[in-house]
Design a protein around this motif. Sequence first.
Motif, PDB file in Angstrom:
ATOM      1  N   ILE A   1       0.837  -1.205   0.000  1.00  8.64           N
ATOM      2  CA  ILE A   1       0.000   0.000   0.000  1.00  8.64           C
ATOM      3  C   ILE A   1       0.867   1.249   0.000  1.00  8.64           C
ATOM      4  O   ILE A   1       0.640   2.196  -0.774  1.00  8.64           O
ATOM      5  CB  ILE A   1      -0.944  -0.006   1.230  1.00  8.64           C
ATOM      6  N   MET A   2       1.874   1.271   0.855  1.00 10.61           N
ATOM      7  CA  MET A   2       2.744   2.443   0.983  1.00 10.61           C
ATOM      8  C   MET A   2       3.460   2.757  -0.324  1.00 10.61           C
ATOM      9  O   MET A   2       3.506   3.915  -0.760  1.00 10.61           O
ATOM     10  CB  MET A   2       3.766   2.219   2.096  1.00 10.61           C
ATOM     11  N   SER A   3       4.025   1.736  -0.979  1.00 12.53           N
ATOM     12  CA  SER A   3       4.791   1.969  -2.207  1.00 12.53           C
ATOM     13  C   SER A   3       3.899   2.466  -3.335  1.00 12.53           C
ATOM     14  O   SER A   3       4.273   3.380  -4.082  1.00 12.53           O
ATOM     15  CB  SER A   3       5.509   0.684  -2.626  1.00 12.53           C
ATOM     16  N   LEU A   4       2.690   1.907  -3.468  1.00 18.05           N
ATOM     17  CA  LEU A   4       1.788   2.320  -4.546  1.00 18.05           C
ATOM     18  C   LEU A   4       1.266   3.735  -4.312  1.00 18.05           C
ATOM     19  O   LEU A   4       1.217   4.558  -5.245  1.00 18.05           O
ATOM     20  CB  LEU A   4       0.620   1.333  -4.642  1.00 18.05           C
ATOM     21  N   VAL A   5       0.899   4.047  -3.074  1.00 16.33           N
ATOM     22  CA  VAL A   5       0.428   5.399  -2.746  1.00 16.33           C
ATOM     23  C   VAL A   5       1.545   6.417  -2.952  1.00 16.33           C
ATOM     24  O   VAL A   5       1.325   7.497  -3.523  1.00 16.33           O
ATOM     25  CB  VAL A   5      -0.098   5.439  -1.292  1.00 16.33           C
ATOM     26  N   MET A   6       2.755   6.089  -2.506  1.00 17.32           N
ATOM     27  CA  MET A   6       3.881   7.010  -2.669  1.00 17.32           C
ATOM     28  C   MET A   6       4.168   7.266  -4.146  1.00 17.32           C
ATOM     29  O   MET A   6       4.471   8.398  -4.542  1.00 17.32           O
ATOM     30  CB  MET A   6       5.126   6.446  -1.979  1.00 17.32           C
TER      31      MET A   6
END
Length: 370
Positions: free
Chosen positions: A348-353
Amino acid sequence: MQQTTSNSLTKLALQRFKKNFWGVLSFWFIFICALVAILAYLLAPDSSKNANQMHLSIHSKGPGFSVKMLTIPSDGVSDQSYFNKVFFGTKNMDTEIPIESYSFHKDIIKVVPYTEGELIGVSKTIELRSFPKGFGKNEIAQKFIGDRTFVLGTDKYGRDMLSRMLIGIRISFSIGFVAVLISLILGISLGAIAGYFGGKVDVFIMWLINVTWSIPTLLLVIAITLALGKGFWQVFIAVGLTMWVEVARVVRGQVLSIKQMQYVTAAKALGYNHVRIIMKHVLPNSLAPVIVISAANFAGAILIESGLSFLGIGAQPPMASWGAMIKDHYSYIILGKAYLAIIPGLGIMSLVMAFMLIGNALRDALDVKE
């Protein structure tokens, strides 16, 4: 002249974007994730629908765990097309049994199921006629018994984490795409109408925007989800209906300034109708900031969906949602198996970033003041 200027500005913005390292890196990361989402069932080790093949005896195993797997084929014949398998997963009717050892005896195969720790599994026998006719013992051993490695380990139900992660990308991309599409259709339409016509129409639409804006996003999404019912498409609609207000306000502000331009006045003098003026002259020159907002909204939609799934009102089991995966395993953080919640969290973090970085890069590229 206006078209030529627009083309030159587009080329300039593209050149600026190419010079932004993080923007380009984010673009390619998102592009690769999109390909993975499309080809998820071809790439996933477990290609069953929703990667829902459970093996409770090997639950909560760490990354790199390997076990010997016995596959007992089903008698049923699958009528699935190749297209259906690629996009919706295989209707897997085969039985898979994690085993520690096996041996052949006349017309049976004796297997010792995998067990945790020092416990010795109770052996069970399987008749050789359970396998296709014409297969000898060596052929059965080669085709239906083999080592299975779980690259990212297994979850608490013994499902392959890597497969669940790959298929979970589909949920995140789908919610982002559909929610942003709904928000763009509503936001651009209402914002353009409010800014172009003004008067009572503007007052009413701004009142609607302010009322919607004043309600906490998550609370509004929960209310819409409960009204529409729990489910996959209900979340799409709920998230989309909460994201249009920012788009509408930005478009309205752009239209208010653009409708004073000389080319709009000239279009009115030539007798063009309002729809043509808005579609051909006003909107094309007001969409630059909307593109930036869309990237941020895409990231926001992924976070909202993850939050809803964590609360249990998002994508419903057995769908492979990253938020639901965190919900299922957050208690394992204190049990020495934090990776079960950290792996989907990092996804989630990598895609949102990536979407936030590409939004920042687009903002810098489209900034004509520089």
